[in-house]
Design a protein around this motif. Structure first.
Motif, PDB file in Angstrom:
ATOM      1  N   GLU A   1      12.623  10.279  25.404  1.00  0.00           N
ATOM      2  CA  GLU A   1      11.583   9.846  26.273  1.00  0.00           C
ATOM      3  C   GLU A   1      12.071   9.754  28.051  1.00  0.00           C
ATOM      4  OE1 GLU A   1       8.556  11.498  26.078  1.00  0.00           O
ATOM      5  OE2 GLU A   1       8.863  12.121  23.936  1.00  0.00           O
ATOM      6  N   ALA A   2      11.942  10.352  29.196  1.00  0.00           N
ATOM      7  CA  ALA A   2      12.685   9.787  30.448  1.00  0.00           C
ATOM      8  C   ALA A   2      11.746   9.263  30.360  1.00  0.00           C
ATOM      9  CB  ALA A   2      13.151  11.420  30.477  1.00  0.00           C
ATOM     10  N   PRO A   3      11.801   8.201  31.696  1.00  0.00           N
ATOM     11  CA  PRO A   3      13.384   7.464  31.468  1.00  0.00           C
ATOM     12  C   PRO A   3      12.941   6.394  30.664  1.00  0.00           C
ATOM     13  CG  PRO A   3      11.631   6.366  33.300  1.00  0.00           C
ATOM     14  CD  PRO A   3      10.628   7.864  32.676  1.00  0.00           C
ATOM     15  N   VAL A   4      14.323   6.658  29.693  1.00  0.00           N
ATOM     16  CA  VAL A   4      13.949   5.182  28.481  1.00  0.00           C
ATOM     17  C   VAL A   4      15.382   4.526  28.815  1.00  0.00           C
ATOM     18  CG1 VAL A   4      14.417   5.618  26.412  1.00  0.00           C
ATOM     19  CG2 VAL A   4      12.033   6.617  27.034  1.00  0.00           C
ATOM     20  N   ARG A   5      15.189   3.561  28.828  1.00  0.00           N
ATOM     21  CA  ARG A   5      15.962   2.191  28.562  1.00  0.00           C
ATOM     22  C   ARG A   5      15.431   1.420  27.555  1.00  0.00           C
ATOM     23  NH1 ARG A   5      15.268   2.236  34.512  1.00  0.00           N
ATOM     24  NH2 ARG A   5      16.960   3.014  35.706  1.00  0.00           N
ATOM     25  N   LEU A   6      16.954   1.769  26.017  1.00  0.00           N
ATOM     26  CA  LEU A   6      16.227   0.893  25.174  1.00  0.00           C
ATOM     27  C   LEU A   6      16.448  -0.653  24.911  1.00  0.00           C
ATOM     28  CD1 LEU A   6      16.107   2.384  22.259  1.00  0.00           C
ATOM     29  CD2 LEU A   6      18.317   2.323  21.937  1.00  0.00           C
ATOM     30  N   LEU A   7      15.553  -0.807  24.649  1.00  0.00           N
ATOM     31  CA  LEU A   7      15.877  -2.372  24.120  1.00  0.00           C
ATOM     32  C   LEU A   7      15.120  -2.405  22.534  1.00  0.00           C
ATOM     33  CD1 LEU A   7      16.007  -5.152  24.513  1.00  0.00           C
ATOM     34  CD2 LEU A   7      13.411  -5.104  25.408  1.00  0.00           C
ATOM     35  N   VAL A   8      16.105  -2.848  21.017  1.00  0.00           N
ATOM     36  CA  VAL A   8      15.981  -3.133  20.500  1.00  0.00           C
ATOM     37  C   VAL A   8      15.527  -4.051  19.907  1.00  0.00           C
ATOM     38  CG1 VAL A   8      16.625  -2.874  17.868  1.00  0.00           C
ATOM     39  CG2 VAL A   8      17.417  -0.871  19.274  1.00  0.00           C
ATOM     40  N   LEU A   9      14.634  -4.499  19.569  1.00  0.00           N
ATOM     41  CA  LEU A   9      14.484  -6.365  18.852  1.00  0.00           C
ATOM     42  C   LEU A   9      14.619  -6.012  17.606  1.00  0.00           C
ATOM     43  CD1 LEU A   9      11.981  -7.961  21.528  1.00  0.00           C
ATOM     44  CD2 LEU A   9      14.587  -7.939  21.875  1.00  0.00           C
ATOM     45  N   GLY A  10      14.864  -7.127  16.729  1.00  0.00           N
ATOM     46  CA  GLY A  10      15.111  -7.121  15.360  1.00  0.00           C
ATOM     47  C   GLY A  10      15.534  -6.764  14.483  1.00  0.00           C
TER      48      GLY A  10
END
Length: 144
Positions: A51-60
């Motif tokens: 999916e654009a524009p995605v800047r991935l942030l992963v928590l947990g």
């Protein structure tokens, strides 16, 4: 409504969207082997990154998810990443308790796979903080 400095609203789905969880423990409980589980996590990350524009942030999650996440991002961008890893442990065991995908082995897998161009690890242990605080307190009490 919370806003960023540039005036974007955080509840705008193009700014911040929770896409849910990968049910890692539930998958593991079903008897899925670790190689397949790592692939499921990587494929889940790749789907989100389409999916654009995605800047991935992963928590947990525990540290074992670092490897499939970094692998997915590296493959998506077409090359290795520069990684700054802040932790109390370097997580570079070849295999911890016989598990090569252990929480203590994630960065060994990342480096073996060539998914990191550079890895800078800053190991910050609470014990070190306690020793520094104790030394500071001792010096301060001797100065009184």
């Amino acid at each position: 409504m919370p806003q960023l400095k540039k005036g974007k609203e955080l509840n705008d789905p193009w700014v911040l969207t929770d896409v849910g969880d990968v049910p890692v423990q539930e998958i593991r409980d079903c008897g899925v082997d670790d190689d397949r589980l790592m692939n499921i996590i990587s494929e889940s990350v790749k789907l989100v990154m389409e999916e654009a524009p995605v800047r991935l942030l992963v928590l947990g999650g525990d540290h074992s998810i670092s490897f499939p996440l970094v692998r997915a991002v590296s493959k998506k961008i077409g090359g290795p990443l520069d990684i700054l890893h802040l932790d109390a442990h370097p997580d570079i065991y070849h295999a911890f308790e016989g598990n090569k995908y252990s929480h203590a082995s994630s960065f060994a897998r990342i480096m073996e796979g060539g998914y990191a161009r550079r890895l800078l690890q800053l190991v910050c242990d609470l014990l070190i903080v306690k020793v520094v605080n104790k030394a500071r307190d001792s010096v301060c009490s001797n100065m009184k």
